[in-house]
Design a protein around this motif. Structure first.
Motif, PDB file in Angstrom:
ATOM      1  N   LEU A 101       0.953  -1.161  -0.047  1.00 58.48           N
ATOM      2  CA  LEU A 101       0.119   0.008   0.061  1.00 58.48           C
ATOM      3  C   LEU A 101       0.898   1.291   0.056  1.00 58.48           C
ATOM      4  O   LEU A 101       1.972   1.207   0.481  1.00 58.48           O
ATOM      5  CB  LEU A 101      -0.874  -0.059   1.333  1.00 58.48           C
ATOM      6  CG  LEU A 101      -2.154  -1.369   1.388  1.00 58.48           C
ATOM      7  CD1 LEU A 101      -2.729  -0.955   2.610  1.00 58.48           C
ATOM      8  CD2 LEU A 101      -2.723  -1.310   0.420  1.00 58.48           C
ATOM      9  N   GLU A 105      -2.551   5.278   1.514  1.00 55.47           N
ATOM     10  CA  GLU A 105      -3.327   3.855   1.783  1.00 55.47           C
ATOM     11  C   GLU A 105      -3.263   3.249   3.147  1.00 55.47           C
ATOM     12  O   GLU A 105      -4.154   2.842   3.801  1.00 55.47           O
ATOM     13  CB  GLU A 105      -3.229   2.943   0.844  1.00 55.47           C
ATOM     14  CG  GLU A 105      -3.979   3.375  -0.599  1.00 55.47           C
ATOM     15  CD  GLU A 105      -3.487   2.397  -1.734  1.00 55.47           C
ATOM     16  OE1 GLU A 105      -3.863   2.625  -2.837  1.00 55.47           O
ATOM     17  OE2 GLU A 105      -2.277   1.704  -1.622  1.00 55.47           O
ATOM     18  N   GLU A 108      -4.813   5.433   5.631  1.00 55.87           N
ATOM     19  CA  GLU A 108      -6.429   5.365   5.542  1.00 55.87           C
ATOM     20  C   GLU A 108      -6.702   3.921   6.296  1.00 55.87           C
ATOM     21  O   GLU A 108      -8.073   3.980   6.536  1.00 55.87           O
ATOM     22  CB  GLU A 108      -6.724   5.384   4.048  1.00 55.87           C
ATOM     23  CG  GLU A 108      -7.091   6.790   3.461  1.00 55.87           C
ATOM     24  CD  GLU A 108      -7.776   6.410   2.196  1.00 55.87           C
ATOM     25  OE1 GLU A 108      -8.665   5.779   1.869  1.00 55.87           O
ATOM     26  OE2 GLU A 108      -7.203   7.336   1.180  1.00 55.87           O
ATOM     27  N   LEU A 109      -6.045   3.058   6.135  1.00 54.54           N
ATOM     28  CA  LEU A 109      -6.679   1.689   6.364  1.00 54.54           C
ATOM     29  C   LEU A 109      -7.552   1.550   7.747  1.00 54.54           C
ATOM     30  O   LEU A 109      -8.533   1.090   7.711  1.00 54.54           O
ATOM     31  CB  LEU A 109      -5.417   0.564   6.399  1.00 54.54           C
ATOM     32  CG  LEU A 109      -5.696  -0.827   6.353  1.00 54.54           C
ATOM     33  CD1 LEU A 109      -6.418  -1.247   5.147  1.00 54.54           C
ATOM     34  CD2 LEU A 109      -4.461  -1.614   6.369  1.00 54.54           C
ATOM     35  N   ARG A 122     -10.419   9.832   3.158  1.00 56.71           N
ATOM     36  CA  ARG A 122      -9.159  10.627   2.173  1.00 56.71           C
ATOM     37  C   ARG A 122      -8.626  11.984   3.046  1.00 56.71           C
ATOM     38  O   ARG A 122      -7.603  12.168   3.313  1.00 56.71           O
ATOM     39  CB  ARG A 122      -9.733  10.684   0.857  1.00 56.71           C
ATOM     40  CG  ARG A 122      -8.688  11.558  -0.183  1.00 56.71           C
ATOM     41  CD  ARG A 122      -7.505  10.521  -0.413  1.00 56.71           C
ATOM     42  NE  ARG A 122      -7.635   9.115  -0.450  1.00 56.71           N
ATOM     43  CZ  ARG A 122      -7.409   8.524  -1.611  1.00 56.71           C
ATOM     44  NH1 ARG A 122      -6.976   9.172  -2.780  1.00 56.71           N
ATOM     45  NH2 ARG A 122      -7.547   7.361  -1.707  1.00 56.71           N
ATOM     46  N   ASN A 139       2.093   9.065  -2.153  1.00 63.02           N
ATOM     47  CA  ASN A 139       1.904   7.761  -3.181  1.00 63.02           C
ATOM     48  C   ASN A 139       3.182   7.069  -3.468  1.00 63.02           C
ATOM     49  O   ASN A 139       3.328   6.084  -4.241  1.00 63.02           O
ATOM     50  CB  ASN A 139       1.759   8.565  -4.571  1.00 63.02           C
ATOM     51  CG  ASN A 139       0.453   9.166  -4.732  1.00 63.02           C
ATOM     52  OD1 ASN A 139      -0.615   8.797  -4.171  1.00 63.02           O
ATOM     53  ND2 ASN A 139       0.282  10.279  -5.580  1.00 63.02           N
TER      54      ASN A 139
END
Ligand SMILES: Nc1ncnc2c1ncn2[C@@H]1O[C@H](COP(=O)(O)OP(=O)(O)OP(=O)(O)O)[C@@H](O)[C@H]1O
Ligand SMILES: [Mg+2]
Length: 242
Positions: A101, A105, A108-109, A122, A139
């Motif tokens: 990830l 991400e 966010e998990l 987000r 990213n």
């Protein structure tokens, strides 16, 4: 000052075959909202055992743990998972990021398990990554980040859900001096903004940045020292990666 944490005679022993190994033998303390506290002690003294109990990753074999006033000592593991997700931000020595990830991400998990909508997730994750100075790396996957940056992602993940308490087990243990100081500065900023922070450390220097030091030996609490003037990292020195 309201207490966010109170433990009474908190104990944990591990069963090894027919032998009971007592890792924590009945500790008592309170942590107030907004405190920054170090937990210290030699290897094997029970620091991680204690932090795992406080983080609802494990259950005590004796005594009581009140988190935000609620006795969570005898909850089922499903109940503990919910409490952990809502109230605890945990930072690990080895970061515990999922390699496949991106940074964003990963942050966010835990919010997914809260049932938040994608847009809200987000927004919270970006805000937390911004707070640790890593929006420009959102990213990147963990492999594409330095150790210090990975730990900052770990801190952003802990922060994103606005937990009652942030717990960190040797958060600077795998980092070089400069990255360790960077991470420590981040905890100081969180503390300054009103967060409650508990961190386990071997390092007296790190501990002296906290307002208070709890000391363990052989599963027993042997000290609880308030520091009138905690060390402060040099402010304004934080370099946000360009
Ligand atoms: N899962 C386990 N099963 C059996 N014994 C355990 C387990 N976890 C910890 N212990 C024992 O409990 C005691 C406390 O361990 P703990 O990991 O809490 O120490 P620590 O203070 O975090 O040490 P370190 O500084 O090395 O991380 C040790 O004697 C350890 O061997
Ligand atoms: Mg440990």
């Amino acid at each position: 000052m309201a207490d966010v944490i109170q433990v009474k005679e908190l104990a944990r022993s591990y069963r090894m075959g027919s032998v009971e190994v007592p890792a924590l033998r009945g500790v008592n303390f309170r942590i107030g909202v907004g405190e920054m506290v170090a937990i210290m002690g030699p290897s094997g003294s029970g620091k991680s055992t204690l932090l795992n109990l406080l983080g609802c990753l494990d259950r005590p074999t004796g005594g009581h743990y009140y988190l935000a006033g609620e006795d969570v000592s005898r909850k089922t593991s499903d109940e503990l998972a919910e409490i952990r997700n809502a109230r605890i931000g945990f930072v690990f020595q080895n970061y515990n990021l999922l390699p496949q990830l991106t940074a964003l991400e990963n942050v966010e998990l835990p919010l997914i398990y809260r049932g938040l909508r994608a847009g809200e997730r987000r927004r919270l994750a970006e805000s937390a990554l911004g707070a640790v100075g890593l929006m420009d790396r959102r990213n990147h996957r963990p492999m594409e980040l330095s150790g210090g940056q990975q730990q900052r992602v770990g801190i952003a993940r802990a922060l994103a859900g606005a937990p009652d308490v942030i717990l960190a087990d040797e958060p600077t243990g795998n980092l070089d001096t400069a990255s360790g100081e960077e991470v420590l500065r981040l905890f100081e900023e969180l503390h300054a903004s009103g967060r409650t922070v508990l961190l386990v450390t071997h390092d007296e220097e790190v501990a002296h940045h906290c307002g208070r030091i709890l000391r363990l030996r052989d599963g027993v609490q042997i000290g609880d020292e308030a520091l009138s003037e905690p060390l402060r990292s040099k402010s304004g020195a934080r370099e946000v990666d360009a």
